[in-house]
Design an enzyme around this catalytic site. Structure first.
Site, PDB file in Angstrom:
ATOM      1  N   ARG A 167      28.881  46.147  -9.758  1.00 29.92           N
ATOM      2  CA  ARG A 167      28.481  47.219 -10.215  1.00 29.92           C
ATOM      3  C   ARG A 167      28.424  48.349  -9.475  1.00 29.92           C
ATOM      4  O   ARG A 167      28.455  49.578  -9.860  1.00 29.92           O
ATOM      5  CB  ARG A 167      26.792  46.640 -10.386  1.00 29.92           C
ATOM      6  CG  ARG A 167      26.602  45.871 -11.734  1.00 29.92           C
ATOM      7  CD  ARG A 167      25.417  44.885 -11.520  1.00 29.92           C
ATOM      8  NE  ARG A 167      24.042  45.551 -11.339  1.00 29.92           N
ATOM      9  CZ  ARG A 167      22.938  44.889 -10.798  1.00 29.92           C
ATOM     10  NH1 ARG A 167      22.997  43.673 -10.666  1.00 29.92           N
ATOM     11  NH2 ARG A 167      21.927  45.480 -10.922  1.00 29.92           N
ATOM     12  N   ARG A 198      25.309  57.418 -17.277  1.00 30.19           N
ATOM     13  CA  ARG A 198      25.785  56.927 -15.972  1.00 30.19           C
ATOM     14  C   ARG A 198      27.217  56.922 -16.511  1.00 30.19           C
ATOM     15  O   ARG A 198      28.253  56.532 -15.430  1.00 30.19           O
ATOM     16  CB  ARG A 198      25.417  55.593 -15.590  1.00 30.19           C
ATOM     17  CG  ARG A 198      25.615  54.644 -16.585  1.00 30.19           C
ATOM     18  CD  ARG A 198      24.283  53.573 -16.272  1.00 30.19           C
ATOM     19  NE  ARG A 198      24.530  52.478 -15.382  1.00 30.19           N
ATOM     20  CZ  ARG A 198      23.416  51.780 -15.086  1.00 30.19           C
ATOM     21  NH1 ARG A 198      22.188  51.780 -15.443  1.00 30.19           N
ATOM     22  NH2 ARG A 198      23.553  50.773 -14.232  1.00 30.19           N
ATOM     23  N   LYS A 248      15.769  52.901  -8.936  1.00 34.70           N
ATOM     24  CA  LYS A 248      15.438  53.845 -10.249  1.00 34.70           C
ATOM     25  C   LYS A 248      14.360  53.263 -11.029  1.00 34.70           C
ATOM     26  O   LYS A 248      13.375  54.029 -11.484  1.00 34.70           O
ATOM     27  CB  LYS A 248      16.623  53.692 -11.237  1.00 34.70           C
ATOM     28  CG  LYS A 248      17.963  54.366 -10.575  1.00 34.70           C
ATOM     29  CD  LYS A 248      18.977  54.453 -11.458  1.00 34.70           C
ATOM     30  CE  LYS A 248      19.592  52.718 -11.849  1.00 34.70           C
ATOM     31  NZ  LYS A 248      19.890  51.806 -10.937  1.00 34.70           N
ATOM     32  N   ARG A 258      14.592  40.091  -5.400  1.00 33.41           N
ATOM     33  CA  ARG A 258      13.972  40.696  -6.577  1.00 33.41           C
ATOM     34  C   ARG A 258      13.654  39.905  -7.678  1.00 33.41           C
ATOM     35  O   ARG A 258      14.327  38.848  -7.923  1.00 33.41           O
ATOM     36  CB  ARG A 258      14.867  41.827  -7.311  1.00 33.41           C
ATOM     37  CG  ARG A 258      14.100  42.259  -8.744  1.00 33.41           C
ATOM     38  CD  ARG A 258      14.955  43.802  -9.309  1.00 33.41           C
ATOM     39  NE  ARG A 258      16.408  43.381  -9.670  1.00 33.41           N
ATOM     40  CZ  ARG A 258      17.195  44.516  -9.905  1.00 33.41           C
ATOM     41  NH1 ARG A 258      16.730  45.742  -9.950  1.00 33.41           N
ATOM     42  NH2 ARG A 258      18.538  44.107 -10.082  1.00 33.41           N
ATOM     43  N   ARG A 293      16.857  38.364 -12.447  1.00 34.08           N
ATOM     44  CA  ARG A 293      18.149  38.971 -13.330  1.00 34.08           C
ATOM     45  C   ARG A 293      19.450  38.137 -13.109  1.00 34.08           C
ATOM     46  O   ARG A 293      20.075  37.947 -12.037  1.00 34.08           O
ATOM     47  CB  ARG A 293      18.245  40.405 -13.024  1.00 34.08           C
ATOM     48  CG  ARG A 293      17.357  41.076 -13.962  1.00 34.08           C
ATOM     49  CD  ARG A 293      17.402  42.611 -13.613  1.00 34.08           C
ATOM     50  NE  ARG A 293      18.663  43.349 -13.596  1.00 34.08           N
ATOM     51  CZ  ARG A 293      19.011  44.469 -13.429  1.00 34.08           C
ATOM     52  NH1 ARG A 293      17.768  45.138 -13.445  1.00 34.08           N
ATOM     53  NH2 ARG A 293      20.094  44.957 -13.127  1.00 34.08           N
TER      54      ARG A 293
HETATM   55  P1  AP5 Z   1      14.846  48.564  -8.432  1.00 37.97           P
HETATM   56  O1  AP5 Z   1      13.626  49.308  -8.553  1.00 37.97           O
HETATM   57  O2  AP5 Z   1      14.717  47.239  -9.685  1.00 37.97           O
HETATM   58  O3  AP5 Z   1      16.148  49.203  -8.721  1.00 37.97           O
HETATM   59  P2  AP5 Z   1      16.983  49.817  -9.877  1.00 37.97           P
HETATM   60  O4  AP5 Z   1      17.846  51.015  -9.144  1.00 37.97           O
HETATM   61  O5  AP5 Z   1      16.480  49.943 -11.088  1.00 37.97           O
HETATM   62  O6  AP5 Z   1      18.248  48.692  -9.935  1.00 37.97           O
HETATM   63  P3  AP5 Z   1      18.773  48.153 -11.216  1.00 37.97           P
HETATM   64  O7  AP5 Z   1      19.575  46.599 -10.662  1.00 37.97           O
HETATM   65  O8  AP5 Z   1      18.015  48.032 -12.300  1.00 37.97           O
HETATM   66  O9  AP5 Z   1      19.928  49.003 -11.383  1.00 37.97           O
HETATM   67  P4  AP5 Z   1      21.172  48.974 -12.238  1.00 37.97           P
HETATM   68  O10 AP5 Z   1      21.579  50.315 -12.346  1.00 37.97           O
HETATM   69  O11 AP5 Z   1      22.092  47.969 -11.544  1.00 37.97           O
HETATM   70  O12 AP5 Z   1      20.624  47.991 -13.462  1.00 37.97           O
HETATM   71  P5  AP5 Z   1      20.450  48.599 -14.962  1.00 37.97           P
HETATM   72  O13 AP5 Z   1      19.384  47.650 -15.324  1.00 37.97           O
HETATM   73  O14 AP5 Z   1      19.990  49.920 -15.167  1.00 37.97           O
HETATM   74  O15 AP5 Z   1      14.698  48.216  -7.018  1.00 37.97           O
HETATM   75  C1  AP5 Z   1      15.546  46.990  -6.632  1.00 37.97           C
HETATM   76  C2  AP5 Z   1      14.714  45.958  -5.875  1.00 37.97           C
HETATM   77  O16 AP5 Z   1      14.202  46.531  -4.678  1.00 37.97           O
HETATM   78  C3  AP5 Z   1      13.259  45.446  -6.396  1.00 37.97           C
HETATM   79  O17 AP5 Z   1      13.173  44.376  -6.023  1.00 37.97           O
HETATM   80  C4  AP5 Z   1      12.452  46.411  -5.737  1.00 37.97           C
HETATM   81  O18 AP5 Z   1      10.945  45.933  -5.753  1.00 37.97           O
HETATM   82  C5  AP5 Z   1      12.683  46.506  -4.329  1.00 37.97           C
HETATM   83  N1  AP5 Z   1      12.586  48.000  -3.866  1.00 37.97           N
HETATM   84  C6  AP5 Z   1      12.590  49.383  -4.320  1.00 37.97           C
HETATM   85  N2  AP5 Z   1      12.446  50.223  -3.666  1.00 37.97           N
HETATM   86  C7  AP5 Z   1      12.205  49.266  -2.320  1.00 37.97           C
HETATM   87  C8  AP5 Z   1      11.966  50.202  -1.148  1.00 37.97           C
HETATM   88  N3  AP5 Z   1      11.644  51.324  -0.727  1.00 37.97           N
HETATM   89  N4  AP5 Z   1      11.739  49.137  -0.054  1.00 37.97           N
HETATM   90  C9  AP5 Z   1      11.915  47.668  -0.361  1.00 37.97           C
HETATM   91  N5  AP5 Z   1      12.250  47.296  -1.484  1.00 37.97           N
HETATM   92  C10 AP5 Z   1      12.244  48.000  -2.398  1.00 37.97           C
HETATM   93  O19 AP5 Z   1      21.763  48.240 -15.936  1.00 37.97           O
HETATM   94  C11 AP5 Z   1      22.109  46.931 -16.193  1.00 37.97           C
HETATM   95  C12 AP5 Z   1      23.418  46.826 -16.651  1.00 37.97           C
HETATM   96  O20 AP5 Z   1      23.069  47.347 -17.922  1.00 37.97           O
HETATM   97  C13 AP5 Z   1      24.510  47.522 -16.196  1.00 37.97           C
HETATM   98  O21 AP5 Z   1      25.413  46.987 -15.017  1.00 37.97           O
HETATM   99  C14 AP5 Z   1      25.445  48.129 -17.509  1.00 37.97           C
HETATM  100  O22 AP5 Z   1      26.183  46.865 -17.864  1.00 37.97           O
HETATM  101  C15 AP5 Z   1      24.177  48.188 -18.479  1.00 37.97           C
HETATM  102  N6  AP5 Z   1      23.960  49.395 -18.696  1.00 37.97           N
HETATM  103  C16 AP5 Z   1      22.483  50.014 -18.479  1.00 37.97           C
HETATM  104  N7  AP5 Z   1      22.581  51.366 -18.557  1.00 37.97           N
HETATM  105  C17 AP5 Z   1      23.839  51.779 -19.049  1.00 37.97           C
HETATM  106  C18 AP5 Z   1      24.245  52.942 -19.402  1.00 37.97           C
HETATM  107  N8  AP5 Z   1      23.495  54.072 -19.484  1.00 37.97           N
HETATM  108  N9  AP5 Z   1      25.821  52.916 -19.636  1.00 37.97           N
HETATM  109  C19 AP5 Z   1      26.324  51.753 -19.683  1.00 37.97           C
HETATM  110  N10 AP5 Z   1      25.678  50.719 -19.310  1.00 37.97           N
HETATM  111  C20 AP5 Z   1      24.647  50.468 -19.125  1.00 37.97           C
HETATM  112 MG    MG Z   2      16.063  48.791 -12.952  1.00 38.10          MG
END
Ligand code: AP5
Ligand code: MG
Length: 224
Positions: free
Chosen positions: A171, A88, A13, A127, A160
């Site tokens: 998650r 989400r 994402k 990552r 992270r």
């Molecule tokens: P990356 O692009 O970082 O993936 P991502 O989908 O952004 O992963 P996140 O871990 O950020 O998602 P998440 O939903 O768990 O966390 P968030 O911060 O939103 O890619 C991952 C890795 O793969 C990277 O190293 C990248 O370089 C690599 N990569 C990408 N594409 C690739 C490819 N094609 N090939 C190889 N490598 C590749 O949320 C964190 C926490 O915040 C949640 O758990 C929750 O507690 C809270 N939170 C956030 N938003 C909300 C909400 N709306 N409601 C409630 N709680 C929330």
């Molecule tokens: Mg992210």
């Protein structure tokens, strides 16, 4: 123009929402990045969110809706937004529609970025990300040019705290239980496209651009 990226942890994402926002001249809004910044700065929001995030749980809807409501009123992003990781839960998706409707806006496109759990666990073990500008790297397939330093802003790269395997799997559980209804919601409204994010980042980026019809021009503008 309002675009929503939905997907499991580690699905890409952040990687692709960020590129889409740059390409389309829109503001990239990662609710995860905003929460992590609040935790680092020990703000009231950060204190409320920290325990949930550490456990791999979602932060309660009321907190998220207040955060996004404030954001929609900020002048930054007046040309449009790319949401990354919001909404989400079904409550958040319905709440976002209410907030947008009252401002004469709507969601134009939703994109599901899709990945298998084991692929995501493997990716997250590799990552590193920049807390200053939000850039994300994979130490194997997309490493920074200088070890530990962000290519884009020179910030210090970090691992992270929620990327331990057991937290990643927690998650994923939350994603299946609480975020699947969001996918169904956008599907039922005819707004959802989907892209599998296995394969090299550049190839996935092309598929994302195609699925969004470049910058979503085909979606018909964002006035409600
Ligand atoms: P990356 O692009 O970082 O993936 P991502 O989908 O952004 O992963 P996140 O871990 O950020 O998602 P998440 O939903 O768990 O966390 P968030 O911060 O939103 O890619 C991952 C890795 O793969 C990277 O190293 C990248 O370089 C690599 N990569 C990408 N594409 C690739 C490819 N094609 N090939 C190889 N490598 C590749 O949320 C964190 C926490 O915040 C949640 O758990 C929750 O507690 C809270 N939170 C956030 N938003 C909300 C909400 N709306 N409601 C409630 N709680 C929330
Ligand atoms: Mg992210």
């Amino acid at each position: 123009m309002i675009i929503v990226f939905v997907g499991a942890p580690g699905s890409g994402k952040g990687t692709h929402a960020r590129r889409t926002a740059e390409r389309c001249g829109l503001r990239h809004v990662s609710t995860g990045d905003l929460l992590r910044e609040a935790v680092d700065n020990h703000t009231e929001l950060g204190l409320k969110a920290e325990e949930f995030m550490k456990a791999g749980k979602l932060v309660p809807d009321e907190i998220m809706m207040d955060l996004v409501s404030e954001l929609l009123d900020s002048p930054e992003g007046a040309d449009g937004l790319v949401f990354d990781g919001f909404p989400r839960t079904l409550n958040q998706a319905e709440g976002l529609d209410e907030l947008l409707t009252s401002r004469g806006l709507r969601v134009d496109k939703a994109l599901l970025v899709d990945i298998l759990e084991d692929e995501a666990v493997e990716r997250m073990a590799l990552r590193v990300s920049c807390p200053k500008c939000g850039a994300v790297y994979n130490l194997k397939s997309n490493p920074p040019k200088v070890d530990g330093v962000c290519d884009e802003c020179g910030g210090k790269l970090e691992v992270r705290p929620d990327d331990r395997e057991e937290t990643v799997r927690a998650r994923f559980k939350e994603f299946r239980k609480l975020t699947q209804p969001v996918i169904d919601y956008y599907q039922s409204k005819g707004l959802l496209s989907s892209v599998r994010t296995n394969g090299p980042v550049e190839e996935v980026a092309k598929k994302v651009a195609a699925a969004l019809d470049a910058c979503g021009e085909g979606a018909g503008g964002s006035a409600a």
